[in-house]
Design a protein around this motif. Sequence first.
Motif, PDB file in Angstrom:
ATOM      1  N   PRO A 116       8.443  -0.902  -7.363  1.00 49.80           N
ATOM      2  CA  PRO A 116       9.538  -0.471  -7.582  1.00 49.80           C
ATOM      3  C   PRO A 116      10.642  -1.509  -8.388  1.00 49.80           C
ATOM      4  O   PRO A 116      12.199  -1.053  -8.418  1.00 49.80           O
ATOM      5  CB  PRO A 116      10.376  -0.189  -6.309  1.00 49.80           C
ATOM      6  N   HIS A 117       9.992  -2.430  -9.108  1.00 52.55           N
ATOM      7  CA  HIS A 117      10.927  -3.493  -9.628  1.00 52.55           C
ATOM      8  C   HIS A 117      11.283  -2.978 -10.861  1.00 52.55           C
ATOM      9  O   HIS A 117      10.701  -2.199 -11.625  1.00 52.55           O
ATOM     10  CB  HIS A 117      10.069  -4.931  -9.637  1.00 52.55           C
ATOM     11  N   LEU A 118      12.464  -3.685 -11.406  1.00 51.59           N
ATOM     12  CA  LEU A 118      13.203  -3.191 -12.790  1.00 51.59           C
ATOM     13  C   LEU A 118      12.323  -4.003 -13.936  1.00 51.59           C
ATOM     14  O   LEU A 118      12.402  -3.689 -14.789  1.00 51.59           O
ATOM     15  CB  LEU A 118      14.520  -3.199 -12.594  1.00 51.59           C
ATOM     16  N   SER A 119      12.112  -5.480 -13.259  1.00 53.78           N
ATOM     17  CA  SER A 119      11.971  -6.465 -14.355  1.00 53.78           C
ATOM     18  C   SER A 119      10.496  -7.243 -14.286  1.00 53.78           C
ATOM     19  O   SER A 119      10.200  -7.906 -15.088  1.00 53.78           O
ATOM     20  CB  SER A 119      13.010  -7.544 -14.209  1.00 53.78           C
ATOM     21  N   HIS A 120       9.744  -6.864 -13.405  1.00 48.60           N
ATOM     22  CA  HIS A 120       8.565  -7.767 -13.072  1.00 48.60           C
ATOM     23  C   HIS A 120       7.573  -7.131 -14.216  1.00 48.60           C
ATOM     24  O   HIS A 120       6.395  -6.530 -13.589  1.00 48.60           O
ATOM     25  CB  HIS A 120       7.674  -7.591 -11.777  1.00 48.60           C
ATOM     26  N   ASN A 121       7.722  -7.067 -15.354  1.00 47.54           N
ATOM     27  CA  ASN A 121       6.580  -6.603 -16.374  1.00 47.54           C
ATOM     28  C   ASN A 121       6.298  -7.199 -17.450  1.00 47.54           C
ATOM     29  O   ASN A 121       5.859  -7.135 -18.364  1.00 47.54           O
ATOM     30  CB  ASN A 121       7.583  -5.596 -17.002  1.00 47.54           C
ATOM     31  N   ALA A 126       8.549 -13.681 -10.314  1.00 46.10           N
ATOM     32  CA  ALA A 126       7.976 -13.582  -9.176  1.00 46.10           C
ATOM     33  C   ALA A 126       8.877 -13.717  -7.904  1.00 46.10           C
ATOM     34  O   ALA A 126       9.852 -14.336  -8.088  1.00 46.10           O
ATOM     35  CB  ALA A 126       7.042 -14.822  -8.795  1.00 46.10           C
ATOM     36  N   ASP A 127       8.507 -12.834  -6.956  1.00 44.02           N
ATOM     37  CA  ASP A 127       9.313 -12.799  -5.656  1.00 44.02           C
ATOM     38  C   ASP A 127       8.654 -13.809  -4.471  1.00 44.02           C
ATOM     39  O   ASP A 127       7.448 -13.858  -4.310  1.00 44.02           O
ATOM     40  CB  ASP A 127       9.264 -11.454  -5.025  1.00 44.02           C
ATOM     41  N   LEU A 128       9.472 -14.397  -3.994  1.00 45.48           N
ATOM     42  CA  LEU A 128       9.090 -15.320  -2.561  1.00 45.48           C
ATOM     43  C   LEU A 128       9.510 -15.218  -1.432  1.00 45.48           C
ATOM     44  O   LEU A 128      10.422 -14.612  -1.285  1.00 45.48           O
ATOM     45  CB  LEU A 128       9.729 -17.040  -2.953  1.00 45.48           C
ATOM     46  N   ARG A 231      17.378  -4.939  -2.755  1.00 40.24           N
ATOM     47  CA  ARG A 231      18.270  -5.848  -2.215  1.00 40.24           C
ATOM     48  C   ARG A 231      17.581  -7.227  -2.101  1.00 40.24           C
ATOM     49  O   ARG A 231      16.208  -7.388  -2.201  1.00 40.24           O
ATOM     50  CB  ARG A 231      18.521  -5.419  -0.694  1.00 40.24           C
ATOM     51  N   HIS A 232      18.190  -8.385  -2.202  1.00 38.73           N
ATOM     52  CA  HIS A 232      17.517  -9.666  -2.107  1.00 38.73           C
ATOM     53  C   HIS A 232      18.019 -10.468  -0.846  1.00 38.73           C
ATOM     54  O   HIS A 232      18.389 -11.737  -0.894  1.00 38.73           O
ATOM     55  CB  HIS A 232      17.865 -10.465  -3.462  1.00 38.73           C
ATOM     56  N   ASP A 233      18.013  -9.831   0.128  1.00 41.29           N
ATOM     57  CA  ASP A 233      18.090 -10.558   1.603  1.00 41.29           C
ATOM     58  C   ASP A 233      16.929 -10.489   2.428  1.00 41.29           C
ATOM     59  O   ASP A 233      16.823 -10.624   3.702  1.00 41.29           O
ATOM     60  CB  ASP A 233      19.296 -10.247   2.275  1.00 41.29           C
ATOM     61  N   ASP A 234      15.938 -10.016   1.758  1.00 37.87           N
ATOM     62  CA  ASP A 234      14.312  -9.922   2.416  1.00 37.87           C
ATOM     63  C   ASP A 234      13.307 -10.870   1.694  1.00 37.87           C
ATOM     64  O   ASP A 234      12.272 -11.063   2.213  1.00 37.87           O
ATOM     65  CB  ASP A 234      13.919  -8.601   2.673  1.00 37.87           C
ATOM     66  N   HIS A 235      13.742 -11.409   0.434  1.00 38.01           N
ATOM     67  CA  HIS A 235      12.906 -12.279  -0.253  1.00 38.01           C
ATOM     68  C   HIS A 235      13.941 -12.927  -1.222  1.00 38.01           C
ATOM     69  O   HIS A 235      15.099 -12.719  -1.672  1.00 38.01           O
ATOM     70  CB  HIS A 235      11.875 -11.330  -0.985  1.00 38.01           C
ATOM     71  N   ILE A 236      13.247 -13.834  -2.005  1.00 37.39           N
ATOM     72  CA  ILE A 236      13.967 -14.520  -3.402  1.00 37.39           C
ATOM     73  C   ILE A 236      13.218 -13.983  -4.401  1.00 37.39           C
ATOM     74  O   ILE A 236      11.943 -14.098  -4.478  1.00 37.39           O
ATOM     75  CB  ILE A 236      13.699 -16.046  -3.067  1.00 37.39           C
ATOM     76  N   HIS A 237      13.949 -13.781  -5.529  1.00 37.30           N
ATOM     77  CA  HIS A 237      13.679 -13.349  -6.751  1.00 37.30           C
ATOM     78  C   HIS A 237      13.589 -14.666  -7.715  1.00 37.30           C
ATOM     79  O   HIS A 237      14.774 -15.128  -7.841  1.00 37.30           O
ATOM     80  CB  HIS A 237      13.926 -11.880  -7.307  1.00 37.30           C
ATOM     81  N   LEU A 238      12.575 -15.163  -8.363  1.00 35.42           N
ATOM     82  CA  LEU A 238      12.843 -16.192  -9.467  1.00 35.42           C
ATOM     83  C   LEU A 238      12.199 -15.972 -10.842  1.00 35.42           C
ATOM     84  O   LEU A 238      11.243 -15.083 -10.832  1.00 35.42           O
ATOM     85  CB  LEU A 238      12.522 -17.553  -8.985  1.00 35.42           C
TER      86      LEU A 238
HETATM   87 ZN   LIG Z   1      11.755  -9.776  -7.999  1.00 28.68          ZN
END
Ligand SMILES: [Zn+2]
Length: 240
Positions: A116-121, A126-128, A231-238
Motif C-alpha cells: 500500500p505504499h505511495l512511494s516505494h517504486n 526502505a522501511d526500517l 502512519r509512521h509510528d510502527d516503522h521508520i521510512h527513509l
Molecule cells: Zn516507507
Amino acid sequence: MIIALTATTQLGGIAWLIGRPFRQSLLVSLASYAVLSISAIWVAPAFGRTPLSCVPEKGGAHAGIIFCVTNRHYVTPELKSALNDIVDDLNTSFPGIQLGVLDASFPFLNDFPMLPHLSHNDGRKADLAFFYKDSDGRPLPGGTLRSPIGYFAYETGRSACPATRFDLHWDLNWLQRVWSKHELDIDRTSKLIEAATANPRIRKVFLEPHLQKRLDVNHPKVRFQGCYAARHDDHIHLQL
Ligand SMILES: [Zn+2]
C-alpha cells in the motif's frame, strides 16, 4: 488474481498465468514463482536493483523473511551502501547490532506501484523496523517485530491527524491488542535515526511527530509524512 499477485509480489501474477494451462496448476504456479523469484536475484542488478540479505547477521542489515518471499527487499546499490554505513555507525555504540528492514522495493521497473505504499517504486526507499525490548527490559535482536508483517503495531501517542475513513492513515485500533507487547527501545531506535540523518546519502526520514518528541530527534531530515500516507509510528521510512 493477476492484479492482486502482481501488486503484492510483482512476479506472482506471471507465475499464476504460467500455471493455468496445467492440470496441477497451483503446483506449477508455485514452482514458477520460486524459479522467477530466485532468478530475480541475479537479473535485478541489470535493472539497477540489488537484494538485501534475507539472513540476520550480526553487524548487518537484513530484510524479514516475508519481504524476501514476496520480492519486496530490493534497493538500489546506493541505498544498500547507505544502509551498510548506518549499521556500521550503530555498531560503534552497539557492537554486533543487526538492523531489520521491512518493505523496500520490487526487483524490476521504476514507477511500478507497490501497495500500500505511495512511494516505494524506485529502489530508493526502505522501511526500517524499530528496536524493541522484552518485558524485563532486555534488548531484543534487531528485526524482531511486534506484528507478523512488522506494520500496524503502533506506538501509543497523540495522532497528528483527524480520524478520516478515506486515507492510508489507518488506525486499526481493534488490532492493537493482538500484537506482542514489546517495548520500544528508545536508545537504539533514536541512535538509528541519528545515524540515518547523519548519513549524507539519506535525504528524508519519516516519523510520526509524537515519536519524534519521545525519541528526542530533532533534525531537518526527519519529517512528518502527512495525514494521507501510512502512519509512521510502527516503522521508520527513509529515502535517498
Ligand atoms: Zn516507507
